[in-house]
Scaffold this motif. Sequence first.
Motif, PDB file in Angstrom:
ATOM      1  N   ARG A   1      72.742  28.744  69.115  1.00 32.21           N
ATOM      2  CA  ARG A   1      71.518  27.965  69.347  1.00 32.21           C
ATOM      3  C   ARG A   1      70.802  28.437  70.602  1.00 32.21           C
ATOM      4  O   ARG A   1      69.576  28.520  70.638  1.00 32.21           O
ATOM      5  N   GLY A   2      71.565  28.723  71.644  1.00 33.31           N
ATOM      6  CA  GLY A   2      70.964  29.189  72.894  1.00 33.31           C
ATOM      7  C   GLY A   2      70.258  30.524  72.729  1.00 33.31           C
ATOM      8  O   GLY A   2      69.159  30.731  73.255  1.00 33.31           O
TER       9      GLY A   2
ATOM     10  N   ARG B   1      69.128  31.709  69.860  1.00 29.87           N
ATOM     11  CA  ARG B   1      67.966  31.481  68.993  1.00 29.87           C
ATOM     12  C   ARG B   1      66.787  30.940  69.796  1.00 29.87           C
ATOM     13  O   ARG B   1      65.650  31.354  69.598  1.00 29.87           O
ATOM     14  N   ASP B   2      67.077  30.013  70.708  1.00 30.80           N
ATOM     15  CA  ASP B   2      66.021  29.495  71.583  1.00 30.80           C
ATOM     16  C   ASP B   2      65.446  30.605  72.462  1.00 30.80           C
ATOM     17  O   ASP B   2      64.240  30.676  72.682  1.00 30.80           O
ATOM     18  N   SER B   3      66.316  31.459  72.968  1.00 32.24           N
ATOM     19  CA  SER B   3      65.877  32.587  73.792  1.00 32.24           C
ATOM     20  C   SER B   3      64.973  33.520  72.987  1.00 32.24           C
ATOM     21  O   SER B   3      63.946  33.990  73.479  1.00 32.24           O
TER      22      SER B   3
ATOM     23  N   SER C   1      69.352  30.397  76.332  1.00 33.88           N
ATOM     24  CA  SER C   1      68.241  29.753  77.018  1.00 33.88           C
ATOM     25  C   SER C   1      68.660  28.580  77.893  1.00 33.88           C
ATOM     26  O   SER C   1      67.922  28.189  78.776  1.00 33.88           O
ATOM     27  N   LYS C   2      69.820  28.008  77.653  1.00 31.82           N
ATOM     28  CA  LYS C   2      70.255  26.828  78.407  1.00 31.82           C
ATOM     29  C   LYS C   2      71.661  27.057  78.938  1.00 31.82           C
ATOM     30  O   LYS C   2      72.315  28.053  78.637  1.00 31.82           O
TER      31      LYS C   2
ATOM     32  N   ASN D   1      63.141  32.662  70.328  1.00 29.91           N
ATOM     33  CA  ASN D   1      61.872  31.966  70.084  1.00 29.91           C
ATOM     34  C   ASN D   1      60.990  31.934  71.333  1.00 29.91           C
ATOM     35  O   ASN D   1      59.769  32.082  71.239  1.00 29.91           O
ATOM     36  N   THR D   2      61.588  31.752  72.493  1.00 28.02           N
ATOM     37  CA  THR D   2      60.835  31.760  73.747  1.00 28.02           C
ATOM     38  C   THR D   2      60.222  33.132  73.990  1.00 28.02           C
ATOM     39  O   THR D   2      59.055  33.246  74.389  1.00 28.02           O
TER      40      THR D   2
END
Length: 142
Positions: free
Chosen positions: A78-79, A81-83, A107-108, A85-86
């Motif tokens: 998930r982290g 994937r967020d990275s 990302s987190k 997308n960002t």
Amino acid sequence: MSTSQPSESAIQAHLGMLQNVVQRMASNSASCKTWCITIVSAIIVAVADKPNEKLLWIAAIPIPAFLLLDAYYLGLERGFRDSYNTFVSRYCSGTLRSEDVFCISPSKDVNWLRFEAFTSFSILGFYLPLAAIVAVVKAIIT
């Protein structure tokens, strides 16, 4: 500190690396589930075949171990994937900097991601029923 736009090939390479990491984390998560069910099933069969059924609780030991590992991989997935997308959002908005390219990290905070993953259906929806099956088999055998 450079503010120039990165090249298209660098952007494609960066996105490819992020996609590979996400794919690897998803594969590791699937492997956790496969190994857990295999080990738990083998223990149930081995213990149920012996006269001492009280050892069936041993079949529950791999469940929390694989749950923790699976939640870790899901959180990382998930982290990343967020990275991803960002990164794409920054590229589309024109705010992407050359420093953003080849910075591969979730990302987190990883601990927060793992905590979020515990509430996921792919974690609870797999490991809780598996633990319930072990409890039912123990109740039937004893």
